[in-house]
Design a protein around this motif. Structure first.
Motif, mmCIF file in Angstrom:
data_model
loop_
_atom_site.group_PDB
_atom_site.id
_atom_site.type_symbol
_atom_site.label_atom_id
_atom_site.label_comp_id
_atom_site.label_asym_id
_atom_site.label_seq_id
_atom_site.Cartn_x
_atom_site.Cartn_y
_atom_site.Cartn_z
ATOM 1 N N THR A 55 72.235 38.645 56.947
ATOM 2 C CA THR A 55 70.666 38.558 56.642
ATOM 3 C C THR A 55 70.328 38.910 55.112
ATOM 4 O O THR A 55 69.187 38.581 55.063
ATOM 5 C CB THR A 55 69.698 39.543 57.588
ATOM 6 N N GLU A 66 66.162 39.093 51.798
ATOM 7 C CA GLU A 66 66.486 39.360 53.229
ATOM 8 C C GLU A 66 65.705 38.814 54.275
ATOM 9 O O GLU A 66 64.460 38.818 54.173
ATOM 10 C CB GLU A 66 66.275 41.112 53.102
ATOM 11 N N ASN A 68 64.162 38.907 57.812
ATOM 12 C CA ASN A 68 63.784 39.707 58.754
ATOM 13 C C ASN A 68 63.121 38.812 59.792
ATOM 14 O O ASN A 68 62.014 38.541 59.841
ATOM 15 C CB ASN A 68 62.861 40.760 58.072
#
Lengths: 114, 118
Positions: A55, A66, A68
């Motif tokens: 990720t 990133e 999420n």
């Protein structure tokens, strides 16, 4: 259908400071995520992308993002910016396996001041 | 590879005139796209093509036409230009359906055509 929200239209920072450009998306299916950069009077250049796997994604010019999934976010970060990073940054999302349905955010103008 | 190329870079049209924006790619991509970019609005998809001979409308197709006779070329036609078509136009291409390609499912953009309709 999917949508992308870039929470800040403009982000001014000083040289060598860290920066985070925020991106949230909405989709009813699994997605691919992208960040593009557009320098003045130029086309869009791919900065980084998330298709699958880790990720935390690293891109060109020291940027990383990133994914999420729980917060439906894909924020872009750089620990220390340069004057040359001044540009407009676009977050984009497409359904997994359907890249022709790429949806862009409205962009964030990053201005790096000396 | 030249990537995605677009011509012309700039153009000024009078209301009612017509023109064709050219786009070509040399990456053997099967998908091609036309977008327009207006200030503060991001990019909007005008038309796209999944292969030679196949085109489909995007979000803002009115006032435009496309054709795809070859894999490499994807021209955008403006008929009866209007001031609302003043914009920057970007062509893009991508490859799909092959997970082993590094560039799969990623759109690559040309440098753009800045069009003004007066």
């Amino acid at each position: 259908a999917q949508s992308v929200t870039q929470l800040d239209s403009q982000v001014p920072v000083f040289e060598e400071a860290p920066v985070e450009l925020r991106c949230n998306y909405s989709s009813s299916v699994s997605v691919y995520l992208f960040w593009y950069v557009q320098y003045p009077n130029q086309g869009l250049q791919l900065l980084l992308k998330y298709l699958s796997g880790s990720t935390l994604v690293k891109g060109i010019n020291g940027f990383e993002a990133e994914f999420n999934k729980s917060q439906t976010s894909f924020h872009l970060r750089k620990p220390s910016v340069h004057i040359s990073d001044t540009a407009e940054y676009f977050c984009a999302v497409s359904p997994r396996g359907s890249n022709y349905k790429l949806t862009f955010g409205k962009g964030t103008l990053l201005t790096v001041n000396p | 590879n030249a990537g995605v190329t677009q011509t012309p870079k700039f153009r000024i049209l009078k209301i009612g005139q017509s023109m064709t924006l050219q786009c070509a790619q040399d990456m053997n991509h099967n998908y091609m796209y036309w977008y327009r970019q207006d200030p503060g609005m991001g990019l909007k998809l005008i038309y796209y093509s999944v292969g030679a001979g196949i085109t489909d409308k995007g979000e803002v197709p009115n006032g435009y036409n496309v054709s795809r006779s070859t894999t490499e070329d994807f021209p955008l036609r403006l008929e009866l230009a209007a001031p609302s078509q003043t914009s920057v136009y970007f062509c893009a291409s991508s490859y799909s359906l092959d997970p082993d390609r590094e560039d799969t499912d990623t759109q690559y953009f040309g440098p753009g055509t800045r069009l003004t309709v007066l």
